[in-house]
Design a protein around this motif. Structure first.
Motif, PDB file in Angstrom:
ATOM      1  N   GLY A   1      18.185   0.653 -32.550  1.00 39.65           N
ATOM      2  CA  GLY A   1      18.312   1.728 -31.568  1.00 39.65           C
ATOM      3  C   GLY A   1      17.889   3.069 -32.121  1.00 39.65           C
ATOM      4  N   SER A   2      18.189   3.301 -33.384  1.00 39.32           N
ATOM      5  CA  SER A   2      17.764   4.552 -34.024  1.00 39.32           C
ATOM      6  C   SER A   2      16.238   4.641 -34.072  1.00 39.32           C
ATOM      7  N   ILE A   3      15.592   3.511 -34.368  1.00 37.19           N
ATOM      8  CA  ILE A   3      14.129   3.489 -34.393  1.00 37.19           C
ATOM      9  C   ILE A   3      13.576   3.739 -32.999  1.00 37.19           C
ATOM     10  N   ASP A   4      14.207   3.164 -31.993  1.00 31.81           N
ATOM     11  CA  ASP A   4      13.774   3.391 -30.605  1.00 31.81           C
ATOM     12  C   ASP A   4      13.824   4.878 -30.257  1.00 31.81           C
ATOM     13  N   LYS A   5      14.912   5.531 -30.639  1.00 31.78           N
ATOM     14  CA  LYS A   5      15.064   6.957 -30.329  1.00 31.78           C
ATOM     15  C   LYS A   5      14.016   7.789 -31.062  1.00 31.78           C
ATOM     16  N   LEU A   6      13.777   7.450 -32.330  1.00 33.19           N
ATOM     17  CA  LEU A   6      12.772   8.191 -33.098  1.00 33.19           C
ATOM     18  C   LEU A   6      11.379   7.968 -32.524  1.00 33.19           C
ATOM     19  N   GLN A   7      11.121   6.749 -32.075  1.00 35.28           N
ATOM     20  CA  GLN A   7       9.815   6.450 -31.484  1.00 35.28           C
ATOM     21  C   GLN A   7       9.607   7.256 -30.215  1.00 35.28           C
ATOM     22  N   GLU A   8      10.640   7.356 -29.413  1.00 34.11           N
ATOM     23  CA  GLU A   8      10.561   8.135 -28.177  1.00 34.11           C
ATOM     24  C   GLU A   8      10.380   9.620 -28.469  1.00 34.11           C
TER      25      GLU A   8
ATOM     26  N   ASP B   1       4.469   5.037 -34.436  1.00 32.89           N
ATOM     27  CA  ASP B   1       4.569   3.604 -34.202  1.00 32.89           C
ATOM     28  C   ASP B   1       5.803   3.051 -34.916  1.00 32.89           C
ATOM     29  N   ARG B   2       6.275   1.926 -34.397  1.00 36.06           N
ATOM     30  CA  ARG B   2       7.535   1.346 -34.869  1.00 36.06           C
ATOM     31  C   ARG B   2       7.463   0.924 -36.342  1.00 36.06           C
ATOM     32  N   GLU B   3       6.314   0.423 -36.767  1.00 39.59           N
ATOM     33  CA  GLU B   3       6.184  -0.043 -38.146  1.00 39.59           C
ATOM     34  C   GLU B   3       6.357   1.096 -39.146  1.00 39.59           C
ATOM     35  N   SER B   4       5.757   2.230 -38.862  1.00 43.73           N
ATOM     36  CA  SER B   4       5.885   3.363 -39.790  1.00 43.73           C
ATOM     37  C   SER B   4       7.300   3.921 -39.773  1.00 43.73           C
ATOM     38  N   LEU B   5       7.949   3.880 -38.617  1.00 42.47           N
ATOM     39  CA  LEU B   5       9.329   4.343 -38.554  1.00 42.47           C
ATOM     40  C   LEU B   5      10.255   3.405 -39.318  1.00 42.47           C
TER      41      LEU B   5
END
Length: 254
Positions: free
Chosen positions: A192-199, A204-208
């Motif tokens: 969920g933290s990655i989702d928020k950062l992506q938004e 991109d998700r891989e770099s996050l």
């Protein structure tokens, strides 16, 4: 004839998902009597049914009276609690300029105060039996600092401090008190933290994901079952001389 010894009663707070669920599942697999806990009755009962646990309780851990009442009910239904796993918690992120006293209090109310409430609820019966295990799922944030999570780090450092203090106080009673400190773990909270950062950033998700794994020399997220294995060991007879420890499960980060 003497009665057969009862299975250990294990209670895991925050056990409907993530690390707590993995811990509860591991104790169920070991043949223990497990009580799971969730914030709502529906989530707790669903977890109980899915894991095959013995009982389920529901309470907001930030409500001391509700948590104490739920713990008492679990002990009444399934017997005194032999192993308490303090897992419930959560994090908020903010730079110092947006970290106020209210956020600090929320982090303490979620990550520290429930430990004290739960420990006070289970320790008297543990003392009577001369045996007990208390394990808190803290975090590497209880052992080092991370930018932008100052209030969370403060609460987790306090959780480790409380663990060490109570371990010293209870050492002669047969009760051990320890903490496990996972690094970033492959749970829905991290996802969920990655989702928020992506938004927020458009990255991109891989770099996050790499921002979460780069502090781990193994180059990956910790698995929930790896944390559960450490908790099970601390609850075992083989760890009877281990108390006051904060064990990092973090792939060599610390």
């Amino acid at each position: 004839m003497p009665s057969e010894p009862r299975p250990r009663h294990i209670l895991v707070t925050g056990s409907t998902r993530g690390i707590g669920r993995a811990v509860a599942a591991a104790f169920v697999a070991a043949g223990d009597t497990v009580t799971v806990h969730g914030r709502s009755p529906d989530s707790a009962e669903r977890c109980r049914a899915e894991l095959g646990a013995a009982d389920a309780i529901a309470a907001d851990v930030a409500d001391p009276e509700a948590l104490a009442t739920a713990l008492a009910a679990a002990a009444e239904r399934c017997g005194p609690i032999d192993v308490l796993v303090n897992n419930a918690g959560g994090a908020e992120t903010a730079p110092l300029s947006r970290t106020d006293v209210d956020q600090l209090r929320r982090m303490m109310a979620l990550n520290l105060e429930p430990m004290l409430v739960a420990m006070r609820a289970v320790v008297p019966a543990m003392k009577e039996r001369g045996h007990g295990r208390i394990v808190t799922v803290a975090s590497t944030a209880g052992l080092k600092g991370y930018a932008y999570v100052g209030a969370y780090c403060a609460a987790k450092h306090a959780a480790v401090g409380l663990t060490r203090a109570l371990a010293a106080e209870l050492a002669a009673t047969g009760i051990t008190v320890n903490a496990v400190c996972p690094g970033y773990t492959d749970t829905d909270l991290v996802s969920g933290s990655i989702d928020k950062l992506q938004e927020k950033t458009g990255r991109d998700r891989e770099s996050l994901l790499e921002t979460f794994t780069r502090t781990n020399p193994m180059g990956r997220l910790i698995r929930p079952d790896e944390v559960a294995a450490a908790v099970l060991w601390l609850a075992s007879a083989g760890a009877s001389a281990v108390t006051g420890q904060a064990i990092a499960v973090a792939g060599g980060e610390l």
